[in-house]
Design an enzyme around this catalytic site. Structure first.
Site, PDB file in Angstrom:
ATOM      1  N   TYR A   1      -5.903  43.411  38.839  1.00  8.52           N
ATOM      2  CA  TYR A   1      -5.087  42.484  39.512  1.00  8.52           C
ATOM      3  C   TYR A   1      -5.069  42.738  41.268  1.00  8.52           C
ATOM      4  O   TYR A   1      -5.319  42.042  42.188  1.00  8.52           O
ATOM      5  CB  TYR A   1      -3.343  42.266  39.022  1.00  8.52           C
TER       6      TYR A   1
ATOM      7  N   GLY B   1       5.286  27.794  41.790  1.00  4.06           N
ATOM      8  CA  GLY B   1       5.824  29.107  40.481  1.00  4.06           C
ATOM      9  C   GLY B   1       6.898  29.522  41.766  1.00  4.06           C
ATOM     10  O   GLY B   1       8.080  28.965  42.791  1.00  4.06           O
TER      11      GLY B   1
HETATM   12  P1  NAP Z   1       4.295  32.420  39.786  1.00  2.00           P
HETATM   13  O1  NAP Z   1       5.753  31.858  38.986  1.00  2.00           O
HETATM   14  O2  NAP Z   1       3.463  32.915  38.184  1.00  2.00           O
HETATM   15  O3  NAP Z   1       3.215  30.987  40.013  1.00  2.00           O
HETATM   16  C1  NAP Z   1       1.689  30.668  39.553  1.00  2.00           C
HETATM   17  C2  NAP Z   1       0.916  29.609  40.601  1.00  2.00           C
HETATM   18  O4  NAP Z   1       0.072  29.251  41.014  1.00  2.00           O
HETATM   19  C3  NAP Z   1       1.203  28.533  39.347  1.00  2.00           C
HETATM   20  O5  NAP Z   1       2.403  27.052  40.248  1.00  2.00           O
HETATM   21  C4  NAP Z   1       0.755  28.084  38.855  1.00  2.00           C
HETATM   22  O6  NAP Z   1       0.494  26.950  38.989  1.00  2.00           O
HETATM   23  C5  NAP Z   1      -0.736  28.515  40.098  1.00  2.00           C
HETATM   24  N1  NAP Z   1      -1.337  28.866  39.029  1.00  2.00           N
HETATM   25  C6  NAP Z   1      -2.208  29.427  37.978  1.00  2.00           C
HETATM   26  N2  NAP Z   1      -3.651  29.652  38.156  1.00  2.00           N
HETATM   27  C7  NAP Z   1      -3.712  28.356  38.434  1.00  2.00           C
HETATM   28  C8  NAP Z   1      -4.780  27.681  38.098  1.00  2.00           C
HETATM   29  N3  NAP Z   1      -6.067  27.932  37.535  1.00  2.00           N
HETATM   30  N4  NAP Z   1      -5.313  26.324  39.385  1.00  2.00           N
HETATM   31  C9  NAP Z   1      -4.472  25.873  40.367  1.00  2.00           C
HETATM   32  N5  NAP Z   1      -2.861  26.891  40.262  1.00  2.00           N
HETATM   33  C10 NAP Z   1      -3.189  27.979  39.588  1.00  2.00           C
HETATM   34  O7  NAP Z   1       3.742  32.454  40.880  1.00  2.00           O
HETATM   35  P2  NAP Z   1       4.405  33.707  41.782  1.00  2.00           P
HETATM   36  O8  NAP Z   1       5.657  34.694  41.275  1.00  2.00           O
HETATM   37  O9  NAP Z   1       5.567  32.903  42.387  1.00  2.00           O
HETATM   38  O10 NAP Z   1       3.479  34.006  42.829  1.00  2.00           O
HETATM   39  C11 NAP Z   1       2.497  33.748  43.453  1.00  2.00           C
HETATM   40  C12 NAP Z   1       2.094  34.764  44.149  1.00  2.00           C
HETATM   41  O11 NAP Z   1       2.892  35.560  44.989  1.00  2.00           O
HETATM   42  C13 NAP Z   1       0.709  35.629  43.226  1.00  2.00           C
HETATM   43  O12 NAP Z   1      -0.329  35.134  44.347  1.00  2.00           O
HETATM   44  C14 NAP Z   1       1.027  36.858  43.587  1.00  2.00           C
HETATM   45  O13 NAP Z   1       0.345  37.664  43.181  1.00  2.00           O
HETATM   46  C15 NAP Z   1       1.962  37.162  44.614  1.00  2.00           C
HETATM   47  N6  NAP Z   1       3.208  38.210  44.673  1.00  2.00           N
HETATM   48  C16 NAP Z   1       3.915  37.997  43.187  1.00  2.00           C
HETATM   49  C17 NAP Z   1       5.062  38.756  43.791  1.00  2.00           C
HETATM   50  C18 NAP Z   1       6.394  38.395  42.393  1.00  2.00           C
HETATM   51  O14 NAP Z   1       6.569  39.842  42.549  1.00  2.00           O
HETATM   52  N7  NAP Z   1       6.494  37.403  41.723  1.00  2.00           N
HETATM   53  C19 NAP Z   1       4.886  39.508  44.294  1.00  2.00           C
HETATM   54  C20 NAP Z   1       3.525  40.393  45.468  1.00  2.00           C
HETATM   55  C21 NAP Z   1       2.911  39.296  45.336  1.00  2.00           C
HETATM   56  P3  NAP Z   1       0.303  25.876  36.708  1.00  2.00           P
HETATM   57  O15 NAP Z   1       2.074  26.383  36.334  1.00  2.00           O
HETATM   58  O16 NAP Z   1       0.388  24.901  37.400  1.00  2.00           O
HETATM   59  O17 NAP Z   1      -0.390  26.689  36.091  1.00  2.00           O
HETATM   60  O1  GFB Z   2       8.285  44.104  37.511  1.00  2.00           O
HETATM   61  P1  GFB Z   2       7.799  45.242  36.560  1.00  2.00           P
HETATM   62  O2  GFB Z   2       7.243  44.555  35.125  1.00  2.00           O
HETATM   63  O3  GFB Z   2       6.124  45.871  37.314  1.00  2.00           O
HETATM   64  O4  GFB Z   2       8.423  46.304  36.263  1.00  2.00           O
HETATM   65  P2  GFB Z   2       6.092  46.511  38.570  1.00  2.00           P
HETATM   66  C1  GFB Z   2       7.617  47.704  35.098  1.00  2.00           C
HETATM   67  C2  GFB Z   2       9.332  48.330  35.354  1.00  2.00           C
HETATM   68  O5  GFB Z   2      10.612  47.955  34.990  1.00  2.00           O
HETATM   69  C3  GFB Z   2       8.753  49.985  34.829  1.00  2.00           C
HETATM   70  C4  GFB Z   2      10.383  48.437  33.972  1.00  2.00           C
HETATM   71  O6  GFB Z   2       9.433  50.755  34.990  1.00  2.00           O
HETATM   72  C5  GFB Z   2       9.358  49.066  33.152  1.00  2.00           C
HETATM   73  O7  GFB Z   2       9.270  50.574  32.003  1.00  2.00           O
HETATM   74  N1  GFB Z   2      10.926  47.850  32.638  1.00  2.00           N
HETATM   75  C6  GFB Z   2      12.524  47.771  32.381  1.00  2.00           C
HETATM   76  C7  GFB Z   2      11.003  46.152  32.761  1.00  2.00           C
HETATM   77  N2  GFB Z   2      12.940  47.236  31.424  1.00  2.00           N
HETATM   78  C8  GFB Z   2      11.511  46.350  31.409  1.00  2.00           C
HETATM   79  C9  GFB Z   2      11.510  44.942  31.281  1.00  2.00           C
HETATM   80  O8  GFB Z   2      12.626  43.995  30.327  1.00  2.00           O
HETATM   81  N3  GFB Z   2      10.367  44.020  31.975  1.00  2.00           N
HETATM   82  C10 GFB Z   2       9.407  44.343  32.118  1.00  2.00           C
HETATM   83  N4  GFB Z   2       8.609  43.781  33.027  1.00  2.00           N
HETATM   84  N5  GFB Z   2       9.586  45.830  32.920  1.00  2.00           N
HETATM   85  C11 GFB Z   2       4.084  44.273  38.602  1.00  2.00           C
HETATM   86  C12 GFB Z   2       2.261  45.038  39.107  1.00  2.00           C
HETATM   87  O9  GFB Z   2       4.368  46.479  38.530  1.00  2.00           O
HETATM   88  O10 GFB Z   2       4.655  44.948  40.376  1.00  2.00           O
HETATM   89  C13 GFB Z   2       1.916  43.695  39.592  1.00  2.00           C
HETATM   90  O11 GFB Z   2       2.042  45.249  36.955  1.00  2.00           O
HETATM   91  C14 GFB Z   2       3.003  43.188  40.456  1.00  2.00           C
HETATM   92  O12 GFB Z   2       0.536  43.568  39.273  1.00  2.00           O
HETATM   93  C15 GFB Z   2       4.100  43.244  40.309  1.00  2.00           C
HETATM   94  O13 GFB Z   2       2.143  42.909  41.375  1.00  2.00           O
HETATM   95  C16 GFB Z   2       4.414  42.542  41.621  1.00  2.00           C
HETATM   96  O14 GFB Z   2       7.008  46.183  39.305  1.00  2.00           O
HETATM   97  O15 GFB Z   2       5.893  47.763  37.149  1.00  2.00           O
END
Ligand code: NAP
Ligand code: GFB
Length: 341
Positions: free
Chosen positions: A163, A18
Site C-alpha cells: 500500500y 467510502g
Molecule cells: P473506503 O471507505 O474503503 O472507500 C474506498 C472507495 O474507493 C469506495 O468508494 C470504493 O468504491 C472506491 N474504489 C475501490 N476500488 C475501486 C475501483 N477499482 N474502481 C473505482 N472505485 C473504487 O476508503 P476510505 O477510508 O474512504 O479512503 C479514501 C482514501 O483515503 C483512500 O485513498 C485511502 O488510501 C485514504 N486514506 C484513508 C485512511 C483511513 O484511515 N481510512 C487514512 C489515510 C488515507 P466501491 O465501494 O464501489 O468499491
Molecule cells: O487502524 P489499524 O488497523 O491500522 O490499527 P494501522 C492497528 C492497531 O490497532 C494495531 C490495534 O496496534 C492493532 O493491534 N488493534 C486493536 C486493532 N484492536 C484492533 C481491532 O479490532 N482491529 C484493528 N484493525 N486493529 C494502517 C495501515 O495501519 O493505517 C493502512 O496498515 C492505513 O495502510 C491505515 O494507512 C490508515 O494504523 O496500524
C-alpha cells in the site's frame, strides 16, 4: 449540487461512496459547497478504475475541471499484512498477456487506479487533482515528528509496504506531471481517519470501527471486548468530517504540488488502549476489556507534524476526539443494518 448556471468547477470525487467520500458529500450538502461548484461522487459501480478504458469513459462523460481522488483498496493493519502484494497491484505485470483488466484479482487495484486516474486527468485537461496518501506510508525508521519532507527517506513498515509504495508513487507522478506538463496535481496525507460510513468489518477494517463493531456484539452476547495487540501503539485520529472540510480548503486554496499532512496535533495522539476506553465509554459498555497479545501491534507510532497545515490554517478547529467517537458510535448504532461490516 449545481448553482443556477454558475458552474465554474465540475468536481469529480473518485471513491465517493467510502468513508472520506461520504464525509465530503455531507459537508457539501450541509452548505459548505459553493454556488459555482458541481459535485459528482462516483464508485466502482460508475467505473472500475483499474480499467483504463472505463476510467477514460468516466472522464469523457463528466469532463471534470477538478478531481478529488480517493478511490483505493483500503484496509486496516491485518488486511494489509494479508494482502501486501494486492495492495500494490502486482498482478498488473505478472499476469499472462491474455488476461484482461477485468480478470484482475479484485484487490489488485492501487497502482492501476492511480495511474489511470492521473493519466486520464492529464489527457482531459483537468485543472487540479488532489489525491490521497496516508501517514502510514512514511519510513518505519525515522525521527519524530514526521513531516512532508520525509516520504521517500527509507522503507515503510513491513506490515503495509504494498500500500505504501503504491501511495508514494502518486507523489512521484504528481511531480512528473508538473515538471513535464505543468499539471497542478497534488496530494494530502491524512492520518488515521474514522467516522460514519466507515468500514466496520472486524477482520479488514481499521481499529476504531473494528472495536466499535466488537463492542456492539459484546453487548449483545455479554462477552468481553477483545482488543488486539498490547494496546501500547499510538495513533493520531482525524474525524472524517474534519478531514472533509480540509479537503475543500485544499481543493480551493492549496497551490503546492508538494503534499500536505492533514492531521490533528502531536499532542492529540492517543494509545490504542485509550482509544478503546473512549469507545467503551461512548458505547456505555460495562463488560471486561482484554488484550490479545498474540495479535500484531503493527507500527508503534507514526507521529506526524501538522505544522505546515497550521501555517496555512492556524485557527482550524478539530472535533474533540471523544466527541467524534461518540458521534461515530451513535451513527453505527442507528445504521447497523446497512453499515459496511
Ligand atoms: P473506503 O471507505 O474503503 O472507500 C474506498 C472507495 O474507493 C469506495 O468508494 C470504493 O468504491 C472506491 N474504489 C475501490 N476500488 C475501486 C475501483 N477499482 N474502481 C473505482 N472505485 C473504487 O476508503 P476510505 O477510508 O474512504 O479512503 C479514501 C482514501 O483515503 C483512500 O485513498 C485511502 O488510501 C485514504 N486514506 C484513508 C485512511 C483511513 O484511515 N481510512 C487514512 C489515510 C488515507 P466501491 O465501494 O464501489 O468499491
Ligand atoms: O487502524 P489499524 O488497523 O491500522 O490499527 P494501522 C492497528 C492497531 O490497532 C494495531 C490495534 O496496534 C492493532 O493491534 N488493534 C486493536 C486493532 N484492536 C484492533 C481491532 O479490532 N482491529 C484493528 N484493525 N486493529 C494502517 C495501515 O495501519 O493505517 C493502512 O496498515 C492505513 O495502510 C491505515 O494507512 C490508515 O494504523 O496500524
Amino acid at each position: 449540487m449545481e448553482g443556477a448556471g454558475l458552474v465554474g468547477k465540475r468536481i469529480l470525487v473518485t471513491g465517493g461512496t467510502g468513508l472520506v467520500g461520504r464525509a465530503i458529500e455531507k459537508v457539501v450538502a450541509d452548505g459548505e459547497g459553493q454556488p459555482d461548484e458541481e459535485w459528482i461522487f462516483v464508485s466502482s459501480r460508475d467505473a472500475d478504475l483499474t480499467s483504463t478504458t472505463e476510467t477514460k469513459a468516466l472522464f469523457e462523460k463528466h469532463k471534470p475541471t477538478h478531481v478529488i481522488h480517493l478511490a483505493a483498496m483500503v484496509g486496516g493493519l491485518f488486511r494489509n499484512i494479508r494482502y501486501n502484494l494486492d495492495f500494490w497491484g502486482a498482478g498488473f505485470w505478472g499476469s499472462p498477456p491474455c488476461r484482461s483488466e477485468k480478470s484482475l484479482h479484485p484487490q489488485r487495484r492501487n497502482i492501476l487506479i492511480n495511474d489511470n486516474v492521473l493519466h486520464s486527468a492529464y489527457e482531459t485537461g483537468v485543472q487540479k487533482v488532489v489525491s490521497c496518501l496516508s501517514t502510514c506510508i512514511f519510513p518505519d525508521k525515522t525521527t519524530y515528528p514526521i513531516d512532508e519532507s520525509m516520504i521517500h527517506n527509507g522503507p515503510p513498515h513491513s506490515s503495509n509496504f504494498g500500500y505504501s509504495y503504491a501511495k508514494r508513487m502518486i507523489d512521484i507522478q504528481n511531480r512528473g506531471y508538473f515538471e513535464q506538463h505543468g499539471c497542478r496535481f497534488t496530494a494530502v496525507i491524512p492520518t488515521n481517519v474514522f467516522g460514519p460510513h466507515d468500514n466496520f468489518n472486524i477482520e479488514d477494517g481499521h481499529v476504531l470501527p473494528g472495536l466499535i463493531h466488537k463492542v456492539y456484539l459484546a453487548k449483545q452476547t455479554g462477552s468481553a471486548l477483545t482488543v488486539w495487540g498490547t494496546g501500547k501503539p499510538r495513533r493520531q485520529f482525524i474525524y472524517s468530517l474534519d478531514l472533509a472540510r480540509l479537503f475543500l480548503w485544499v481543493l480551493r486554496e492549496y497551490d503546492e504540488v508538494e503534499p500536505i499532512i492533514l492531521s490533528v496535533g502531536e499532542e492529540d495522539e492517543v494509545s490504542i488502549r485509550e482509544a478503546a476506553e473512549a469507545i467503551v465509554e461512548a458505547m456505555d459498555f460495562r463488560g471486561e476489556l482484554v488484550f490479545d497479545t498474540t495479535k500484531a501491534d503493527g507500527q508503534f507510532k507514526k507521529t506526524a507534524s501538522n505544522a505546515k497545515l497550521r501555517r496555512y490554517l492556524p485557527s482550524f478547529q478539530f472535533t474533540p476526539f471523544r466527541q467524534a467517537v461518540k458521534e461515530t458510535c451513535a451513527w453505527f448504532n442507528t445504521n447497523y443494518a446497512n453499515a459496511r461490516k
